[in-house]
Design a protein around this motif. Structure first.
Motif, PDB file in Angstrom:
ATOM      1  N   ASP A   1      39.106  39.534  27.176  1.00  0.00           N
ATOM      2  CA  ASP A   1      37.718  39.117  27.302  1.00  0.00           C
ATOM      3  C   ASP A   1      37.023  39.999  28.341  1.00  0.00           C
ATOM      4  N   PRO A   2      35.990  40.752  27.953  1.00  0.00           N
ATOM      5  CA  PRO A   2      35.332  41.647  28.921  1.00  0.00           C
ATOM      6  C   PRO A   2      34.839  40.924  30.164  1.00  0.00           C
ATOM      7  N   ALA A   3      34.402  39.675  30.015  1.00  0.00           N
ATOM      8  CA  ALA A   3      33.939  38.926  31.182  1.00  0.00           C
ATOM      9  C   ALA A   3      35.091  38.660  32.145  1.00  0.00           C
ATOM     10  N   ALA A   4      36.268  38.387  31.599  1.00  0.00           N
ATOM     11  CA  ALA A   4      37.443  38.175  32.445  1.00  0.00           C
ATOM     12  C   ALA A   4      37.839  39.468  33.149  1.00  0.00           C
ATOM     13  N   VAL A   5      37.768  40.586  32.437  1.00  0.00           N
ATOM     14  CA  VAL A   5      38.105  41.880  33.044  1.00  0.00           C
ATOM     15  C   VAL A   5      37.160  42.186  34.191  1.00  0.00           C
ATOM     16  N   ARG A   6      35.876  41.966  33.977  1.00  0.00           N
ATOM     17  CA  ARG A   6      34.903  42.232  35.039  1.00  0.00           C
ATOM     18  C   ARG A   6      35.144  41.339  36.252  1.00  0.00           C
ATOM     19  N   GLU A   7      35.475  40.080  36.005  1.00  0.00           N
ATOM     20  CA  GLU A   7      35.758  39.181  37.121  1.00  0.00           C
ATOM     21  C   GLU A   7      37.030  39.600  37.856  1.00  0.00           C
ATOM     22  N   ASN A   8      38.044  40.002  37.121  1.00  0.00           N
ATOM     23  CA  ASN A   8      39.276  40.468  37.753  1.00  0.00           C
ATOM     24  C   ASN A   8      39.032  41.706  38.608  1.00  0.00           C
ATOM     25  N   ARG A   9      38.236  42.624  38.100  1.00  0.00           N
ATOM     26  CA  ARG A   9      37.930  43.825  38.871  1.00  0.00           C
ATOM     27  C   ARG A   9      37.113  43.491  40.114  1.00  0.00           C
ATOM     28  N   ARG A  10      36.246  42.492  39.995  1.00  0.00           N
ATOM     29  CA  ARG A  10      35.491  42.051  41.173  1.00  0.00           C
ATOM     30  C   ARG A  10      36.430  41.444  42.214  1.00  0.00           C
ATOM     31  N   LEU A  11      37.353  40.601  41.762  1.00  0.00           N
ATOM     32  CA  LEU A  11      38.309  39.979  42.678  1.00  0.00           C
ATOM     33  C   LEU A  11      39.170  41.037  43.371  1.00  0.00           C
ATOM     34  N   ALA A  12      39.602  42.026  42.613  1.00  0.00           N
ATOM     35  CA  ALA A  12      40.416  43.090  43.198  1.00  0.00           C
ATOM     36  C   ALA A  12      39.625  43.877  44.237  1.00  0.00           C
ATOM     37  N   SER A  13      38.395  44.216  43.904  1.00  0.00           N
ATOM     38  CA  SER A  13      37.559  44.988  44.826  1.00  0.00           C
ATOM     39  C   SER A  13      37.288  44.213  46.108  1.00  0.00           C
ATOM     40  N   GLU A  14      36.987  42.931  45.974  1.00  0.00           N
ATOM     41  CA  GLU A  14      36.700  42.118  47.150  1.00  0.00           C
ATOM     42  C   GLU A  14      37.915  41.988  48.056  1.00  0.00           C
ATOM     43  N   ALA A  15      39.104  42.081  47.486  1.00  0.00           N
ATOM     44  CA  ALA A  15      40.323  41.990  48.287  1.00  0.00           C
ATOM     45  C   ALA A  15      40.602  43.263  49.072  1.00  0.00           C
ATOM     46  N   VAL A  16      39.985  44.372  48.681  1.00  0.00           N
ATOM     47  CA  VAL A  16      40.260  45.661  49.324  1.00  0.00           C
ATOM     48  C   VAL A  16      39.095  46.129  50.194  1.00  0.00           C
ATOM     49  N   LEU A  17      37.874  46.112  49.638  1.00  0.00           N
ATOM     50  CA  LEU A  17      36.693  46.550  50.392  1.00  0.00           C
ATOM     51  C   LEU A  17      35.503  45.714  49.928  1.00  0.00           C
ATOM     52  N   PRO A  18      35.318  44.556  50.537  1.00  0.00           N
ATOM     53  CA  PRO A  18      34.278  43.628  50.071  1.00  0.00           C
ATOM     54  C   PRO A  18      32.904  44.281  50.002  1.00  0.00           C
ATOM     55  N   GLY A  19      32.234  44.028  48.882  1.00  0.00           N
ATOM     56  CA  GLY A  19      30.887  44.530  48.681  1.00  0.00           C
ATOM     57  C   GLY A  19      30.796  45.925  48.119  1.00  0.00           C
ATOM     58  N   ALA A  20      31.902  46.626  48.004  1.00  0.00           N
ATOM     59  CA  ALA A  20      31.871  48.010  47.521  1.00  0.00           C
ATOM     60  C   ALA A  20      31.866  48.059  45.996  1.00  0.00           C
ATOM     61  N   PRO A  21      31.045  48.910  45.390  1.00  0.00           N
ATOM     62  CA  PRO A  21      31.104  49.095  43.940  1.00  0.00           C
ATOM     63  C   PRO A  21      32.394  49.810  43.537  1.00  0.00           C
ATOM     64  N   LEU A  22      32.938  49.405  42.410  1.00  0.00           N
ATOM     65  CA  LEU A  22      34.163  50.005  41.886  1.00  0.00           C
ATOM     66  C   LEU A  22      33.815  51.074  40.855  1.00  0.00           C
ATOM     67  N   VAL A  23      34.384  52.259  41.023  1.00  0.00           N
ATOM     68  CA  VAL A  23      34.156  53.369  40.103  1.00  0.00           C
ATOM     69  C   VAL A  23      35.501  53.744  39.478  1.00  0.00           C
ATOM     70  N   SER A  24      35.539  53.824  38.155  1.00  0.00           N
ATOM     71  CA  SER A  24      36.773  54.202  37.469  1.00  0.00           C
ATOM     72  C   SER A  24      36.447  55.181  36.345  1.00  0.00           C
ATOM     73  N   VAL A  25      37.483  55.637  35.652  1.00  0.00           N
ATOM     74  CA  VAL A  25      37.314  56.603  34.573  1.00  0.00           C
ATOM     75  C   VAL A  25      37.969  56.086  33.309  1.00  0.00           C
ATOM     76  N   HIS A  26      37.613  56.699  32.179  1.00  0.00           N
ATOM     77  CA  HIS A  26      38.283  56.439  30.910  1.00  0.00           C
ATOM     78  C   HIS A  26      39.503  57.371  30.869  1.00  0.00           C
ATOM     79  N   GLN A  27      40.668  56.800  31.088  1.00  0.00           N
ATOM     80  CA  GLN A  27      41.867  57.609  31.306  1.00  0.00           C
ATOM     81  C   GLN A  27      42.458  58.115  29.994  1.00  0.00           C
ATOM     82  N   ILE A  28      42.873  59.388  30.005  1.00  0.00           N
ATOM     83  CA  ILE A  28      43.304  60.040  28.767  1.00  0.00           C
ATOM     84  C   ILE A  28      44.587  60.849  28.944  1.00  0.00           C
TER      85      ILE A  28
END
Length: 250
Positions: free
Chosen positions: A41-68
């Motif tokens: 579920d994309p909404a679950a993925v977004r929430e998980n990524r938010r939870l992960a980010s807040e655990a490492v650097l609260p308030g920071a935007p997360l930047v990732s890539v399409h890995q190939i």
């Protein structure tokens, strides 16, 4: 509860190798499933990524890539939307207040930092990308931003370890003769490949003098980690992705 694993080599730098614990995804990939390609579920993925980010650097935007599984690395000057992710397998930045993220499910997540110069990097190092030079390219991109090659520290996070990584002769034949030390004999026509040791060697070739390997086996610890190979061997329809994060405090 979200549980980032930390590396001594990156002490003082916001970072974390996340486990599968503490997330909101359900089903076979239940937990902190952070990959958009995991039929989740994309909404679950977004929430998980938010939870992960807040655990490492609260308030920071997360930047990732399409890995190939490539040697390609991008420099992050500004955050981009998830739907605009470029195709690459490494990221670097000297911008403060941004988190770089890599997702894995047996491949090696590698986080790097020159804390004095204020430059960080993250790389997705499966065997293809590592052999193609993604780690060397990530280090080179960090140096281009002002990092000192000899001052870069790197940490290799949870990945498939040698006892769990059986490969065949065809796989081994794709490596150089000098790489034979990363293969232990297995059954007839098979070998056990040491992915984190191979990644550490490639980092050393790039001039990184401090490399720490966490030594966590994604395949062998289903309660903590997602694993593509384990899911395949079990005949599971889906597998999750772990996320690893690094950034600079504002």
């Amino acid at each position: 509860m979200v549980e980032p694993l930390a590396a001594d080599a990156l002490e003082g730098v916001p970072h974390g190798f996340l486990t599968r614990r503490g997330g909101v995804s359900l089903g076979e990939a239940a937990g902190l499933q952070c990959g958009f390609g995991a039929d989740d579920d994309p909404a679950a993925v977004r929430e998980n990524r938010r939870l992960a980010s807040e655990a490492v650097l609260p308030g920071a935007p997360l930047v990732s890539v399409h890995q190939i599984h490539s040697p390609d690395v991008v420099t992050v000057d500004e955050p981009w939307a998830d739907e605009d992710r470029p195709r690459a397998d490494g990221l670097v930045t000297h911008r403060r207040g941004i988190l770089l993220g890599i997702v894995t499910a047996d491949c090696a997540p590698v986080l790097l930092a020159d804390s004095v110069a204020g430059v960080v990097g993250a790389a997705h190092a499966g065997w293809r990308g590592a052999r193609a030079g993604v780690l060397e390219n990530t280090v080179d991109a960090m140096v281009a931003l002002g990092a000192d090659r000899s001052a870069i520290a790197a940490a290799i996070g949870p990945c498939i370890m040698q006892p769990s990584y059986e490969v065949d002769d065809g796989f081994r034949d794709q490596f150089d003769a000098g790489d034979s030390r990363f293969f232990n004999p297995g059954g007839p026509g098979h070998w056990q490949f040491d992915l984190p040791a191979y990644a550490a060697m490639r980092l050393g070739v790039a001039g990184v003098e401090r490399v720490e390997t966490l030594g966590c086996d994604t395949y062998a610890e289903p309660d903590l980690f997602y694993s593509f190979r384990r899911a395949t061997h079990r005949g599971e329809a889906n597998y999750g992705r772990l996320i690893s994060l690094v950034g600079l405090r504002p």
